[in-house]
Design a protein around this motif. Structure first.
Motif, PDB file in Angstrom:
ATOM      1  N   VAL A 156       0.814  -1.067  -0.095  1.00  0.00           N
ATOM      2  CA  VAL A 156      -0.029  -0.030   0.022  1.00  0.00           C
ATOM      3  C   VAL A 156       0.945   1.104  -0.055  1.00  0.00           C
ATOM      4  CG1 VAL A 156      -1.878   1.173   1.264  1.00  0.00           C
ATOM      5  CG2 VAL A 156      -1.728  -1.060   1.170  1.00  0.00           C
ATOM      6  N   ALA A 157       0.950   2.092  -1.050  1.00  0.00           N
ATOM      7  CA  ALA A 157       1.615   3.305  -1.350  1.00  0.00           C
ATOM      8  C   ALA A 157       0.985   4.248  -0.505  1.00  0.00           C
ATOM      9  CB  ALA A 157       1.740   3.497  -2.672  1.00  0.00           C
ATOM     10  N   VAL A 158       1.561   4.752   0.862  1.00  0.00           N
ATOM     11  CA  VAL A 158       0.920   5.879   1.565  1.00  0.00           C
ATOM     12  C   VAL A 158       1.093   7.246   0.948  1.00  0.00           C
ATOM     13  CG1 VAL A 158       0.659   6.653   3.670  1.00  0.00           C
ATOM     14  CG2 VAL A 158       0.858   4.177   3.406  1.00  0.00           C
ATOM     15  N   SER A 159       0.009   7.896   0.529  1.00  0.00           N
ATOM     16  CA  SER A 159       0.212   9.134  -0.280  1.00  0.00           C
ATOM     17  C   SER A 159      -0.436  10.207   0.484  1.00  0.00           C
ATOM     18  CB  SER A 159      -0.704   8.858  -1.592  1.00  0.00           C
ATOM     19  OG  SER A 159      -1.745   8.150  -1.433  1.00  0.00           O
ATOM     20  N   LYS A 160      -0.805   9.895   1.595  1.00  0.00           N
ATOM     21  CA  LYS A 160      -1.197  10.948   2.508  1.00  0.00           C
ATOM     22  C   LYS A 160      -0.467  12.366   2.740  1.00  0.00           C
ATOM     23  CE  LYS A 160       0.706   9.516   6.694  1.00  0.00           C
ATOM     24  NZ  LYS A 160       0.726   8.429   7.802  1.00  0.00           N
ATOM     25  N   LEU A 161      -1.025  13.272   2.395  1.00  0.00           N
ATOM     26  CA  LEU A 161      -0.730  14.781   2.298  1.00  0.00           C
ATOM     27  C   LEU A 161       0.602  15.087   1.301  1.00  0.00           C
ATOM     28  CD1 LEU A 161       0.645  14.964   6.158  1.00  0.00           C
ATOM     29  CD2 LEU A 161      -1.669  15.888   5.053  1.00  0.00           C
ATOM     30  N   LYS A 162       0.336  14.155   0.154  1.00  0.00           N
ATOM     31  CA  LYS A 162       0.943  14.211  -1.047  1.00  0.00           C
ATOM     32  C   LYS A 162      -0.155  14.629  -2.125  1.00  0.00           C
ATOM     33  CE  LYS A 162       5.204  13.604   0.225  1.00  0.00           C
ATOM     34  NZ  LYS A 162       6.242  14.352  -0.127  1.00  0.00           N
TER      35      LYS A 162
ATOM     36  N   PHE B 141      -3.384   2.429  -2.857  1.00  0.00           N
ATOM     37  CA  PHE B 141      -2.968   3.795  -2.298  1.00  0.00           C
ATOM     38  C   PHE B 141      -3.521   3.851  -0.798  1.00  0.00           C
ATOM     39  CE2 PHE B 141      -1.916   4.242  -6.783  1.00  0.00           C
ATOM     40  CZ  PHE B 141      -0.778   4.624  -6.640  1.00  0.00           C
ATOM     41  N   GLY B 142      -2.910   4.363   0.150  1.00  0.00           N
ATOM     42  CA  GLY B 142      -3.368   4.634   1.517  1.00  0.00           C
ATOM     43  C   GLY B 142      -3.595   5.915   1.879  1.00  0.00           C
ATOM     44  N   GLU B 143      -4.517   6.291   2.603  1.00  0.00           N
ATOM     45  CA  GLU B 143      -4.861   7.920   2.838  1.00  0.00           C
ATOM     46  C   GLU B 143      -5.184   7.849   4.452  1.00  0.00           C
ATOM     47  OE1 GLU B 143      -4.729  10.626   1.235  1.00  0.00           O
ATOM     48  OE2 GLU B 143      -3.690   9.898  -0.238  1.00  0.00           O
ATOM     49  N   ASN B 144      -4.937   8.890   5.060  1.00  0.00           N
ATOM     50  CA  ASN B 144      -5.077   9.063   6.431  1.00  0.00           C
ATOM     51  C   ASN B 144      -6.412   9.911   6.919  1.00  0.00           C
ATOM     52  OD1 ASN B 144      -2.877   7.659   6.876  1.00  0.00           O
ATOM     53  ND2 ASN B 144      -2.583   8.363   8.957  1.00  0.00           N
ATOM     54  N   TYR B 145      -6.642  10.885   6.026  1.00  0.00           N
ATOM     55  CA  TYR B 145      -7.638  11.787   6.283  1.00  0.00           C
ATOM     56  C   TYR B 145      -8.903  11.910   5.395  1.00  0.00           C
ATOM     57  CZ  TYR B 145      -3.462  13.255   8.433  1.00  0.00           C
ATOM     58  OH  TYR B 145      -2.105  13.267   9.255  1.00  0.00           O
ATOM     59  N   ALA B 146     -10.034  11.770   6.203  1.00  0.00           N
ATOM     60  CA  ALA B 146     -11.326  11.557   5.318  1.00  0.00           C
ATOM     61  C   ALA B 146     -11.510  12.587   4.128  1.00  0.00           C
ATOM     62  CB  ALA B 146     -12.461  11.553   6.200  1.00  0.00           C
ATOM     63  N   GLN B 147     -11.096  13.956   4.698  1.00  0.00           N
ATOM     64  CA  GLN B 147     -11.520  15.002   3.679  1.00  0.00           C
ATOM     65  C   GLN B 147     -10.647  14.826   2.189  1.00  0.00           C
ATOM     66  OE1 GLN B 147     -13.725  17.130   3.623  1.00  0.00           O
ATOM     67  NE2 GLN B 147     -12.906  18.338   1.627  1.00  0.00           N
ATOM     68  N   GLU B 148      -9.157  14.548   2.811  1.00  0.00           N
ATOM     69  CA  GLU B 148      -8.030  14.251   1.874  1.00  0.00           C
ATOM     70  C   GLU B 148      -8.396  13.102   0.847  1.00  0.00           C
ATOM     71  OE1 GLU B 148      -4.250  14.395   3.147  1.00  0.00           O
ATOM     72  OE2 GLU B 148      -3.296  13.984   1.161  1.00  0.00           O
ATOM     73  N   LEU B 149      -9.079  12.254   1.252  1.00  0.00           N
ATOM     74  CA  LEU B 149      -9.329  10.890   0.683  1.00  0.00           C
ATOM     75  C   LEU B 149     -10.626  11.158  -0.327  1.00  0.00           C
ATOM     76  CD1 LEU B 149      -9.178   8.013  -0.267  1.00  0.00           C
ATOM     77  CD2 LEU B 149     -10.578   7.546   1.874  1.00  0.00           C
ATOM     78  N   THR B 150     -11.517  11.949   0.189  1.00  0.00           N
ATOM     79  CA  THR B 150     -12.586  12.307  -0.509  1.00  0.00           C
ATOM     80  C   THR B 150     -12.318  13.137  -1.896  1.00  0.00           C
ATOM     81  OG1 THR B 150     -13.917  12.219   1.243  1.00  0.00           O
ATOM     82  CG2 THR B 150     -15.184  13.108  -0.480  1.00  0.00           C
TER      83      THR B 150
ATOM     84  N   LYS C  40      -0.993  21.329   7.312  1.00  0.00           N
ATOM     85  CA  LYS C  40      -1.507  22.802   7.010  1.00  0.00           C
ATOM     86  C   LYS C  40      -0.911  23.175   5.604  1.00  0.00           C
ATOM     87  CE  LYS C  40       1.814  25.772   9.467  1.00  0.00           C
ATOM     88  NZ  LYS C  40       2.698  25.499   8.595  1.00  0.00           N
ATOM     89  N   ASP C  41       0.117  22.748   5.466  1.00  0.00           N
ATOM     90  CA  ASP C  41       0.787  22.998   3.784  1.00  0.00           C
ATOM     91  C   ASP C  41       0.570  22.216   2.691  1.00  0.00           C
ATOM     92  OD1 ASP C  41       1.996  25.096   5.079  1.00  0.00           O
ATOM     93  OD2 ASP C  41       3.696  23.799   5.931  1.00  0.00           O
ATOM     94  N   ALA C  42      -0.176  20.748   3.064  1.00  0.00           N
ATOM     95  CA  ALA C  42      -0.339  19.902   2.066  1.00  0.00           C
ATOM     96  C   ALA C  42      -1.481  20.282   0.980  1.00  0.00           C
ATOM     97  CB  ALA C  42      -0.943  18.619   2.810  1.00  0.00           C
ATOM     98  N   LYS C  43      -1.335  19.942  -0.164  1.00  0.00           N
ATOM     99  CA  LYS C  43      -2.252  20.553  -1.363  1.00  0.00           C
ATOM    100  C   LYS C  43      -2.539  19.034  -1.944  1.00  0.00           C
ATOM    101  CE  LYS C  43      -1.007  25.319  -2.139  1.00  0.00           C
ATOM    102  NZ  LYS C  43       0.744  25.564  -1.657  1.00  0.00           N
ATOM    103  N   VAL C  44      -4.010  18.774  -2.386  1.00  0.00           N
ATOM    104  CA  VAL C  44      -4.347  17.950  -3.015  1.00  0.00           C
ATOM    105  C   VAL C  44      -3.897  18.064  -4.571  1.00  0.00           C
ATOM    106  CG1 VAL C  44      -6.323  16.550  -4.014  1.00  0.00           C
ATOM    107  CG2 VAL C  44      -6.063  16.858  -1.732  1.00  0.00           C
TER     108      VAL C  44
END
Ligand code: PLP
Length: 275
Positions: free
Chosen positions: A45-51, A69-78, A262-266
């Motif tokens: 699982v390639a963990v792409s959170k905050l990327k 691919f792995g994500e940690n935050y509901a909003q970011e995953l959505t 806070k600096d992460a951008k989808v």
């Protein structure tokens, strides 16, 4: 209205960044094969959170065609799921709030696994969400995989169910949640132990997860092999495999250090997109 894949076609993947990511993914894949001696398939699982989403796209496209691919935050995953192809299998690996469970399971059809279930309430909410999706889309086989997260390190602040309560939660998922598939167990473990883990040393958290799995299998009357183990991240995935992991979750070694939340951008900035 644009479909997710239309948006993905519009996305500009920087060729240098893509080449770098592809190389990093190949290195991790090679290390997994070495650790495993090619004995059994190990899911990466390639963990792409905050990327950014383009990083995911770069690896999902040929030549690597990576799907997990792995994500940690509901909003970011959505947001990412709406932008990227449906052929991606998303893994939610982070601390999950109960009120986010139903929307995630209902709104993201390619949410493939939730790896961090630690209460029956969360399982019930995911069940409701996936049942609603199945009803709406009319799919027959649309079970959402779940892993029960176990607190193997005994740390107060860690999420995860206690080893002694794990079988009861697993039984609940299996018997009460027809739209979920009990896929196995997951642990993060203590960071200090993870950092001290080498290919030669045993990680106590991994030993504890395997023992918990054996106990659950016995109590549920199933084979231990029917329950997968997800253990191992950048600092300890080779040890995880040596100790019987079926799945490793690797972020930093593939994508590099993560920015502050806070600096992460989808999406990249407009200016960057144009230049
Ligand atoms: C962030 C995260 C990972 C990946 O960690 P790296 O050290 O960057 O590989 C794995 N599992 C979980 C649950 C995470 O939150």
């Amino acid at each position: 209205m644009s479909t997710p894949s239309d948006d993905a076609e519009d996305m500009q993947v920087n060729p240098q960044r893509a080449a770098h990511l592809i190389e990093a993914l190949r290195e991790v894949t090679a290390r997994i094969a070495t650790a495993d001696n090619h004995k059994r398939p190990i899911r990466l699982v390639a963990v792409s959170k905050l990327k950014p989403a383009v990083d995911v796209l770069a690896l999902h496209r040929a030549p690597t065609s990576h799907v997990d691919f792995g994500e940690n935050y509901a909003q970011e995953l959505t947001e990412k799921a709406a932008l990227l192809p449906r052929s991606i299998r998303w893994h939610f690996i982070g601390a999950l709030q109960t009120n986010k469970c139903k929307p995630l399971a209902e709104q993201i059809p390619n949410l493939w696994c939730v790896s961090s279930i630690d209460t029956a309430k969360k399982a019930d909410a995911l069940e409701k969400g996936r049942a609603a999706l199945v009803q709406r889309e009319g799919e027959q086989e649309f079970k959402l995989r779940v892993l029960v997260q176990v607190n193997t390190s005994g740390e107060e602040e860690k999420s995860g169910v206690e080893p002694s309560d794990t079988a009861a939660l697993c039984r609940h998922v299996r018997d009460k949640c027809p739209h979920l598939k009990l896929a196995g167990l997951m642990t993060i473990g203590a960071i200090a132990r993870s950092k001290a883990t080498s290919a030669e040393t045993e990680n106590e958290d991994f030993v504890a997860l395997r023992d918990t799995r054996d106990m659950v299998a016995k109590e549920l009357g199933i084979e231990a092999g029917e329950l997968e183990l997800s253990m191992g991240m950048s600092s300890d995935f080779e040890a995880g495999i040596a100790q019987g992991s079926d799945e490793v979750r690797v972020g930093t070694t593939i994508f590099g250090e993560r920015p502050a939340r806070k600096d992460a951008k989808v999406k990249e900035d407009r200016e960057e997109e144009k230049s």
